[in-house]
Design an enzyme around this catalytic site. Structure first.
Site, short mmCIF file in Angstrom:
data_model
loop_
_atom_site.label_atom_id
_atom_site.label_comp_id
_atom_site.label_asym_id
_atom_site.label_seq_id
_atom_site.Cartn_x
_atom_site.Cartn_y
_atom_site.Cartn_z
CD GLU A 220 -1.87 4.38 -7.88
OE1 GLU A 220 -1.91 5.68 -7.67
OE2 GLU A 220 -2.70 3.39 -7.73
CD GLU B 130 -6.71 3.98 -10.23
OE1 GLU B 130 -5.74 3.28 -9.54
OE2 GLU B 130 -6.58 4.45 -11.20
#
Length: 705
Positions: free
Chosen positions: A105, A125
């Site tokens: 990210e 995640e």
């Protein structure tokens, strides 16, 4: 220092320098922000490179901060990514290794991304029960496309540089040898961008490609993954968040992502999956044992017994490139065993998992023998013979004679006393148990049985070796059945007992599979063999000798020659892989119930689940209290990886913690009273369970030192 900052001509280089994997905890986030602000404030700097001094670029957020004030402290990871994206100067993320989760990210927030060949990019995640929460679900579909984003985010599986280039996530890939060379070319690339006055590229100005999705894309994708993700909460919310990227501007999409992230974080599934994440890492920490103890060198392994289990065990080592010798008492048995190993590899080749060359490479690592003398130079021997204590002791007596000093002697016993086995040798410090689960070349669990005299270096060597052969090792103590098989006895008992009380076998199995178990206990008994279950009960007679109904159904079936799948009839009737309830078994159950004054009635699905699953937790409490397992997480790993317990529930002990131990005690006492003499015999809460419940503590806070 967690960040190194330097300038090369007009390029600022921000190097992440927090061993071992640049976890994005508060300290590192602050250091990145400070370095970034120095670069943006310096008028001489025209471009910025973010790279890493570690073998990975960044493994993502610091999971130990989850749920703490630190995870939200300024700068949070989302705000740091937003800050970098807002840069007026081109930012280049130079990915030298893994860029995972928050690390990817961070890279997605940069204007340009370059990578070293071999790097991997992923957003895992979902494996922690959450969604990417720092822009991953919003920036990834804008930079790539919806399908790439959905696949990466819902699976958590990283992609390689070739796929990343194809998806549009990387601007350049460099086939350099060293990280130093990679840093040089990344700086040169940033310098070129500065010379060309290359634009900054904000995702705020990008829309998701309209041709990469349609009105039904997201509902269709949920349907596509439904079977694989059943029981999990996060995968569908990942889809929802990616869908938001197609509907909202970036700023609003990021807000929606944050809402969905928080929604996921506050679920039993997220707590369960994160519990397992930590449990797997804690399992390698053994109380009283120095993790840095010098390890023994394992270069060559031997397996005694070339049957299904022995051959499967041996394959694990060949798969890891470790030479392995298979020993059998007769050449015929040996030849059959080696032929079966080859057949298994060739099946894998037909399915495209191996090449023919790889099959031959692995088979070349096998040596067969019928002589113990040929084991003189091996570093580890694993005995995988018939589950009989006398037979195993004879094997270990022979191994003691021929194996070199320091060779680790391991038994693949599933129930027997490893201390007794060790006493058959003159070197009990070299003896331990390595309980592989069938099929041994597939199942990930490895129970490592630490006997009373097992040396620390032998124990820690096997833990490291287990990782080498891609197993999840859990250290347990010596008792009948260790952790897994000791606990499965009361679990299976209740699943069969309800049949005597009026449930059908199908109802028993369905209740447990609806709960999430990979297979119901009745079907598991048929698959393993009714005779095997009876043999285990006879070996562990103390647990049932005063209850004449304990496994009465199975013993009756055994006497009728109905041994399960292998005979076409067990509890069920089998036609190929299909199975059916058998009216004769229902009549047999009714007769046993009548003979023993057991009332037949309607048994609810919830009662079946309570009685079977809470028996696991109750027995687990006894195991913890006795020190057979060090932590509740160790028990949970055994059941997740060895017995098909649903990962989204975290294991039987985590499930009990989630219910609340006071509630577990309440339910056990209900059955203790409502089931009469049987309930009084079997449903008394374990002392540790009652103590922790009274103190308001969960199992996860208890550790036996």
């Amino acid at each position: 220092m967690s960040v190194l900052y330097r300038t090369v001509d007009q390029v600022a280089v921000i190097t992440l320098d927090l061993a071992p994997v640049n976890s994005l905890g508060l300290a590192l986030r602050k250091a990145i922000r400070d370095a970034y602000e120095s670069a943006t404030a310096d008028e001489n700097i025209k471009a910025i490179v973010i790279n890493s001094s570690q073998k990975v670029f960044c493994a993502g957020a610091d999971i130990t901060e989850f749920g703490t004030e630190q995870s939200f402290a300024d700068p949070s990871l989302p705000s740091l990514c937003d800050l970098i994206e807002a840069s007026a100067k081109p930012v280049v993320a130079a990915i030298n290794g893994m860029a995972l989760g928050g690390g990817l990210e961070l890279a997605l927030a940069a204007d340009y991304r370059v990578a070293k060949t071999g790097a991997k990019l992923g957003l895992p995640e979902v494996n922690l029960g959450i969604i990417p929460g720092a822009g991953g679900t919003q920036r990834l579909p804008r930079l790539a496309n919806v399908n790439v984003a959905l696949d990466m985010i819902t699976s958590g599986v990283p992609i390689n540089t070739d796929k990343a280039v194809e998806a549009g996530l990387l601007d350049k890939v460099y086939g350099v040898e060293t990280d130093e060379e990679f840093e040089t070319v990344a700086i040169e690339y940033a310098s070129t961008l500065a010379d060309l006055n290359a634009p900054v590229l904000s995702c705020e100005n990008l829309e998701v490609a309209a041709d990469s999705y349609s009105d039904d894309t997201f509902s269709a994708y949920k349907a596509k993954i439904a079977k694989k993700t059943a029981g999990y909460y996060a995968p569908n919310r990942c889809v929802d968040s990616v869908e938001a990227a197609t509907q909202l501007p970036l700023k609003e999409g990021l807000q929606r992502e944050a809402e969905i992230f928080q929604d996921c974080a506050d679920t039993p599934q997220a707590r369960a999956q994160q519990h397992l994440f930590f449990a797997e890492r804690a399992a390698g920490v053994i109380p009283g044992v120095d993790r840095k103890v010098p390890l023994r060198d394992i270069k060559k392994v031997a397996v005694i017994g070339a049957g299904t289990m022995g051959g499967g065990i041996a394959m694990n080592f060949a798969n890891a490139g470790i030479p392995v010798t298979l020993l059998e008492i007769k050449k015929e048995f040996l030849d059959n065993g080696l032929a079966k190993v080859r057949q298994n590899y060739e099946i894998s080749a037909k399915r495209g998992r191996l090449t023919e060359a790889q099959v031959e490479e692995r088979m070349a690592l096998f040596t067969g023998t019928t002589s113990y003398a040929d084991l003189a130079d091996v570093d580890l021997v694993i005995e995988a013979v018939f589950e009989n204590l006398d037979v195993k002791k004879e094997v270990f007596t022979e191994l003691d004679k021929v194996c070199k000093p320091g060779c680790i002697l391991a038994s693949n016993t599933s129930t027997l006393d490893v201390n007794e086995i060790a006493e058959a040798t003159s070197r009990p410090e070299d003896v331990l148990g390595l309980h592989f689960f069938s099929p041994a070349n597939v199942m990930k669990l490895l129970e490592v049985i630490r006997a009373d005299k097992t040396a620390d270096d032998a124990l820690m060597t096997t833990l490291k070796l287990a990782k080498t052969i891609k197993k999840v090792p859990v250290v347990v103590g010596v008792c009948y059945g260790f952790v897994g098989n000791r606990m499965v006895a009361p679990y299976s008992r209740e699943a069969f007992r309800v049949i005597l009380e009026g449930a059908t076998p199908e109802q028993s199995d369905l209740a447990l599979t609806n709960f999430g178990m990979a297979m119901g206990a009745v079907s598991m008994g048929d698959m393993a063999g009714i005779d095997i279950g009876c043999m285990a009960a006879e070996a562990n007679r103390e647990t049932w000798e005063d209850d004449k109904t304990y496994q009465a159904l199975q013993f009756n079936l055994k006497d009728l020659g109905r041994l399960g799948q292998k005979t076409g009839r067990g509890v069920y009737i089998y036609e190929g892989r299909d199975k059916h309830n058998d009216p004769e078994v229902l009549e047999l159950a009714k007769a046993i119930a009548t003979e023993n004054n057991i009332e037949q009635r309607d048994v609810s699905e919830q009662e079946i689940v309570d009685r079977a699953i809470l028996m696991l937790a109750n027995e687990g409490a006894k195991i913890l209290d006795e020190g057979i397992a060090y932590r509740s997480g160790d028990i949970d790993l055994v059941y997740i990886y060895g017995y098909g317990f649903p990962a989204y529930r975290g294991g039987p002990m985590q499930y009990a913690d989630e219910l609340g131990l006071d509630e577990v005690v309440k339910r056990l006492k209900h059955y203790q009273q409502s089931l009469g003499e049987y309930g009084e015999r079997w449903f008394k809460p374990a002392p540790l369970l009652e103590r922790l419940a009274a103190e308001g503590k969960p199992f996860k806070d208890f550790q036996k030192m």
